[in-house]
Design a protein around this motif. Sequence first.
Motif, PDB file in Angstrom:
ATOM      1  N   ASP A  60       0.910  -1.211  -0.063  1.00 43.85           N
ATOM      2  CA  ASP A  60       0.154  -0.250  -0.007  1.00 43.85           C
ATOM      3  C   ASP A  60       0.833   1.292   0.084  1.00 43.85           C
ATOM      4  OD1 ASP A  60      -1.413  -1.978   0.622  1.00 43.85           O
ATOM      5  OD2 ASP A  60      -2.695  -0.953   1.954  1.00 43.85           O
ATOM      6  N   ARG A  61       0.476   2.126  -0.917  1.00 42.76           N
ATOM      7  CA  ARG A  61       1.388   3.582  -0.909  1.00 42.76           C
ATOM      8  C   ARG A  61       1.053   4.073   0.310  1.00 42.76           C
ATOM      9  NH1 ARG A  61       0.774   6.877  -5.939  1.00 42.76           N
ATOM     10  NH2 ARG A  61      -1.494   6.534  -5.432  1.00 42.76           N
ATOM     11  N   PRO A  62       2.110   4.447   1.223  1.00 40.65           N
ATOM     12  CA  PRO A  62       1.933   5.179   2.399  1.00 40.65           C
ATOM     13  C   PRO A  62       1.559   6.793   2.129  1.00 40.65           C
ATOM     14  CG  PRO A  62       4.075   5.183   1.933  1.00 40.65           C
ATOM     15  CD  PRO A  62       3.453   4.312   0.744  1.00 40.65           C
ATOM     16  N   PHE A  63       0.911   7.396   2.965  1.00 42.46           N
ATOM     17  CA  PHE A  63       0.555   8.821   3.154  1.00 42.46           C
ATOM     18  C   PHE A  63       1.709   9.530   3.646  1.00 42.46           C
ATOM     19  CE2 PHE A  63      -4.133   8.652   4.359  1.00 42.46           C
ATOM     20  CZ  PHE A  63      -4.633   9.024   3.190  1.00 42.46           C
ATOM     21  N   ASP A  64       1.893  10.711   2.946  1.00 40.11           N
ATOM     22  CA  ASP A  64       2.802  11.665   3.477  1.00 40.11           C
ATOM     23  C   ASP A  64       2.156  12.746   4.289  1.00 40.11           C
ATOM     24  OD1 ASP A  64       4.196  14.119   3.940  1.00 40.11           O
ATOM     25  OD2 ASP A  64       5.727  13.719   2.377  1.00 40.11           O
ATOM     26  N   ALA A  65       1.994  12.740   5.727  1.00 39.82           N
ATOM     27  CA  ALA A  65       1.021  13.289   6.350  1.00 39.82           C
ATOM     28  C   ALA A  65       1.289  14.904   6.326  1.00 39.82           C
ATOM     29  CB  ALA A  65       1.037  12.919   7.663  1.00 39.82           C
ATOM     30  N   CYS A  66       2.466  15.078   6.033  1.00 41.59           N
ATOM     31  CA  CYS A  66       2.957  16.551   5.975  1.00 41.59           C
ATOM     32  C   CYS A  66       2.252  17.146   4.562  1.00 41.59           C
ATOM     33  CB  CYS A  66       4.206  16.919   5.891  1.00 41.59           C
ATOM     34  SG  CYS A  66       4.973  16.562   7.779  1.00 41.59           S
ATOM     35  N   ASN A  67       2.267  16.371   3.473  1.00 37.07           N
ATOM     36  CA  ASN A  67       1.905  16.783   2.203  1.00 37.07           C
ATOM     37  C   ASN A  67       0.288  17.092   2.454  1.00 37.07           C
ATOM     38  OD1 ASN A  67       4.179  17.240   0.892  1.00 37.07           O
ATOM     39  ND2 ASN A  67       3.983  15.062  -0.008  1.00 37.07           N
ATOM     40  N   LEU A  68      -0.217  16.068   3.081  1.00 34.83           N
ATOM     41  CA  LEU A  68      -1.835  15.971   3.331  1.00 34.83           C
ATOM     42  C   LEU A  68      -2.201  17.065   4.257  1.00 34.83           C
ATOM     43  CD1 LEU A  68      -3.940  13.709   2.804  1.00 34.83           C
ATOM     44  CD2 LEU A  68      -3.386  12.878   5.045  1.00 34.83           C
TER      45      LEU A  68
END
Lengths: 66, 274
Positions: free
Chosen positions: B153-161
């Motif tokens: 699963d491709r991870p989230f980049d929480a900062c970009n989010l």
Amino acid sequence: MNTEILLKSERCKGCGICVSFCPKKVLGLDTLGHCSVINEQACIACGQCELRCPDYAIFVDKKVGA
Amino acid sequence: MKERTYEKYFRQNRLPHIWCPGCGNGIAMKAIVQAVEMRGLPRDKTIIVSGIGCSSRASGYMDFDTLHTAHGRAIPFATGIKLANPELNVIVITGDGDCTAIGGNHFIHGARRNIDLTVVLFNNTIYGMTGGQASPMTPLHKKATTAPYGSVDRPFDACNLAQAAGASYVARSTAFHVQHMTDMIAEGISCRGFAFIETVVQCPTAYGRKNKMPDPAEMMKWMRDNAVMKTAWDRMPEEKKADKFPIGVFHRHQAVEYTEAYSEVITLAQEGGK
Ligand SMILES: Cc1ncc(C[n+]2csc(CCOP(=O)(O)OP(=O)(O)O)c2C)c(N)n1
Ligand code: SF4
Ligand code: SF4
Ligand code: SF4
Ligand SMILES: [Mg+2]
């Protein structure tokens, strides 16, 4: 000796982070797995151990007047 | 020995904390209280709110008014506190699962509203408390109990989010860069708006053991060797970026803050909805 090392052993979980980051091999783990001071003379009070300890179990100061 | 003034922010009778030997949560928790001290926040005007997870246990050790809430719901509770009493400083402690899985919607909408919270995400890239399931932030090909062959699963980049959703301040640091982490959090506290700080922390137990890094000091050295300050990152050739990640402040943009916007609604309503 110009430094003072204070261990709060009741907080120490023996993770070894301080041992691993100490640049002068001052620290080791004792038979119970707690941090212990094995070569206090060598300590340069760089503070790496205190900075990195996740359990706030080790504190280092330069001795007053030293 | 000099007094360690930040110790007053811990509930002394609760220490040692419950976290595993070498867990990075203790480092991030100390960075938060040091940032609170740096900013001189009065203790009776500072509230700590957390969700559920190993990371969220932090609120139980911090000597403020604290709220240990439900899984994923720290931001809604914090929103209520802030709206009811906008003069309070509200700090949220959350995990990568808490914030981006079950709490993902609350996270983006908190950022969208730009409510004045300081949200500190303890990112150990795993569900620590429940034994090591993959989270939305588990890196590609890393192992978890729910991804025994490695996560695809491709991870989230929480900062970009956070930035895309409208946060006013976005930063990242690591447990190795502890002074930098403290500065990143302190700057987030000063921001009037939704401030998001991702702190990369080691979980030797649920993540490290499965991923050939059971030693917490080695995990911190990995952070030292792979985190790149944003200014250097921006100049780095793409091919050198593999396995590395940027730290520092990614975004600052002072937009209208939510409790200020909402105060206009209150005024209008009090004037009889004219
Ligand atoms: C509604 C609900 N669903 C699931 C759980 C089980 N649960 C507890 S903690 C957790 C995940 C924790 O992961 P994270 O937020 O990353 O925190 P960490 O333990 O890694 O710090 C889950 C799924 C729960 N407590 N409540
Ligand atoms: S870093 Fe702290 S908890 Fe870990 S062994 Fe050293 S003193 Fe003990
Ligand atoms: S202060 Fe530095 S030299 Fe002294 S014990 Fe700690 S890490 Fe080692
Ligand atoms: S399971 Fe991981 S995150 Fe939870 S206390 Fe242990 S090391 Fe920390
Ligand atoms: Mg986690």
